[in-house]
Scaffold this motif. Structure first.
Motif, PDB file in Angstrom:
ATOM      1  N   GLY A 124      80.839  99.348  56.999  1.00 55.53           N
ATOM      2  CA  GLY A 124      81.088  98.872  58.242  1.00 55.53           C
ATOM      3  C   GLY A 124      80.539  99.316  59.363  1.00 55.53           C
TER       4      GLY A 124
ATOM      5  N   ALA B 106      84.296  97.485  63.061  1.00 58.75           N
ATOM      6  CA  ALA B 106      84.425  96.304  62.422  1.00 58.75           C
ATOM      7  C   ALA B 106      84.237  96.784  60.735  1.00 58.75           C
ATOM      8  CB  ALA B 106      83.592  95.207  62.561  1.00 58.75           C
TER       9      ALA B 106
ATOM     10  N   ASP C 162      84.568  91.086  58.477  1.00 59.39           N
ATOM     11  CA  ASP C 162      85.084  90.754  59.725  1.00 59.39           C
ATOM     12  C   ASP C 162      84.119  90.144  60.573  1.00 59.39           C
ATOM     13  OD1 ASP C 162      87.298  92.429  59.233  1.00 59.39           O
ATOM     14  OD2 ASP C 162      87.185  94.154  60.382  1.00 59.39           O
TER      15      ASP C 162
ATOM     16  N   VAL D  93      83.982  89.729  64.663  1.00 57.55           N
ATOM     17  CA  VAL D  93      84.290  89.913  65.809  1.00 57.55           C
ATOM     18  C   VAL D  93      83.579  89.354  67.073  1.00 57.55           C
ATOM     19  CG1 VAL D  93      84.374  91.977  67.466  1.00 57.55           C
ATOM     20  CG2 VAL D  93      84.786  92.307  65.095  1.00 57.55           C
TER      21      VAL D  93
ATOM     22  N   VAL E  45      79.454  92.668  58.235  1.00 55.26           N
ATOM     23  CA  VAL E  45      80.018  92.419  59.602  1.00 55.26           C
ATOM     24  C   VAL E  45      79.186  91.453  60.480  1.00 55.26           C
ATOM     25  CG1 VAL E  45      80.332  93.585  61.730  1.00 55.26           C
ATOM     26  CG2 VAL E  45      80.717  95.016  59.594  1.00 55.26           C
TER      27      VAL E  45
ATOM     28  N   ASP F  64      87.844  86.804  63.907  1.00 50.87           N
ATOM     29  CA  ASP F  64      89.160  87.548  63.460  1.00 50.87           C
ATOM     30  C   ASP F  64      89.646  88.516  64.439  1.00 50.87           C
ATOM     31  OD1 ASP F  64      88.803  86.510  60.670  1.00 50.87           O
ATOM     32  OD2 ASP F  64      87.129  88.116  60.760  1.00 50.87           O
ATOM     33  N   ARG F  65      88.683  88.835  65.469  1.00 47.21           N
ATOM     34  CA  ARG F  65      89.200  89.763  66.281  1.00 47.21           C
ATOM     35  C   ARG F  65      88.360  89.637  67.697  1.00 47.21           C
ATOM     36  NH1 ARG F  65      88.015  95.282  67.425  1.00 47.21           N
ATOM     37  NH2 ARG F  65      86.628  95.247  65.059  1.00 47.21           N
TER      38      ARG F  65
ATOM     39  N   THR G  20      93.774  90.364  67.963  1.00 41.62           N
ATOM     40  CA  THR G  20      93.770  89.164  67.248  1.00 41.62           C
ATOM     41  C   THR G  20      93.576  88.011  68.389  1.00 41.62           C
ATOM     42  OG1 THR G  20      95.911  88.685  66.966  1.00 41.62           O
ATOM     43  CG2 THR G  20      94.960  89.815  65.289  1.00 41.62           C
TER      44      THR G  20
END
Length: 364
Positions: free
Chosen positions: A21, A41, A45, A47, A201, A217-218, A232
């Motif tokens: 990550g 992350a 993920d 981001v 990532v 996701d974030r 989130t």
């Protein structure tokens, strides 16, 4: 920053993580601007870096790609330090805002470019490129040059080119900004599907809250070079902590001191909420929760009533959004019929009411 002012982390980079990550602290100084953003992350993920113009989002993205050198901090990917790795040697794929496709190459050869740079033969690279174009539903356009592609097709070719090198970090800089509204809707759904299948990532830079909410996701919200909130999409939308975020998600936001169900808004009136809290809090409510009256309402069940003045009116979807000043500056949404019946116009005096049940208070 002088050498004496640098922390050990700034000077040499923090120890890298053992797992896979992204683990980064991006410190970049350019003139009077200082970026200091932490990003972590796990593989899989997505981001989103979100923020106003000039916040430092693109600088952060370019630092991850190696196009802007770090002043301090660290950058680790899958346990390997990337700080001093040249951009072309990083396992990073980039989709730029204007895609930057090679105009003299076909879609197939644009996608094959990455594998060729990584040592694949021409036939191997073209075979890989053909497979990626098939995944993007672009096989029929393999022989087309960029000028013959639509905006959505060019975006997918650029994405395929970035993914064809099997990057461990995918960077997307405003990937939907160049598309018209209709195309954007379709491509956003396609991009979400491709990102869901991406095993490493992905970091997305955008100023569009819908892109961020749908694709990521974030969310990491950056203002003036620093992270002001992360979480989130649902948490960010529910608990905004700055005026920029509140405007982004369409909420009226105030800060104040709570004593039970009453909140004394900073430099403002009292607000009644359903939450029972003590100390510094935020209070938020949507413009749709505001009811406007030309005369002070009597017998209303609303606990919050303020005298306001209409500062401006604008179309907002199929409604009218009124910007109000006075005891409590706020935004209110109402139908065009209601706006006409109230004879709303800049300078008009109105009374605004909000039920306590429509508000949401949470610790600051």
């Amino acid at each position: 920053m002088t050498d004496a002012e640098k922390t050990p982390e700034d000077a040499g980079g923090a120890p890298g993580p053992a797992g896979a990550g992204l683990d980064a602290r991006l410190v970049v100084e350019r003139g009077s601007f200082r970026l200091d953003v932490k990003l972590t992350a796990a593989p899989g993920d997505v981001v989103a870096l979100l923020g106003p113009n000039g916040a430092g989002k693109t600088t952060a993205l370019r630092a991850l790609a190696g196009l802007v050198p770090l002043t301090g901090g660290h950058l680790w990917l899958d346990g390997a330090e990337l700080d001093r790795t040249p951009p072309e040697s990083r396992p990073v794929g980039v989709v730029f805002q204007d895609y930057l496709l090679f105009p003299h190459l076909t879609a197939l050869d644009n996608v094959a470019f990455g594998p060729r740079c990584h040592g694949a033969t021409k036939s191997e690279a073209r075979a890989q490129a053909a497979e990626w174009l098939k995944r993007m539903d672009l096989t029929a356009h393999a022989g087309a040059r960029p000028r013959r592609l639509s905006g959505g097709q060019a975006q997918r070719v650029a994405l395929a080119r970035a993914l064809a090198t099997h990057p461990r970090l995918l960077l997307l800089d405003e990937p939907l900004a160049a598309l018209d509204a209709r195309t954007r809707l379709d491509v956003r759904a396609q991009l979400r599907r491709h990102l869901a299948d991406f095993e490493a990532v992905a970091v997305l830079v955008t100023h569009d809250p819908l892109d961020a909410m749908v694709l990521a996701d974030r969310l990491v919200v950056v203002e003036d070079g620093h992270v002001v909130q992360e979480g989130t999409p649902a948490d960010i939308a529910r608990h905004p902590r700055t005026d920029y975020i509140a405007h982004l998600v369409g909420l009226n936001l105030y800060r104040g001191q709570a004593e039970g169900h009453l909140v004394h808004v900073d430099d403002g009136p009292m607000l009644t909420t359903t939450e029972d809290l003590t100390g510094p809090v935020f209070v938020a409510f949507p413009p749709s929760a505001v009811t406007l009256h030309r005369n002070r309402p009597t017998g209303s069940s609303a606990r919050n009533v303020w005298r306001c003045e209409v500062a401006g009116l604008e179309t907002h979807g199929d409604q009218i959004r009124a910007a109000l000043t006075g005891e409590l500056p706020l935004a209110a949404d109402l139908t065009t019929v209601a706006a006409a019946e109230l004879d709303l116009h800049p300078g008009a005096t109105v009374w605004a009411t909000v039920k306590a049940a429509e508000t949401h208070a949470y610790p600051a």
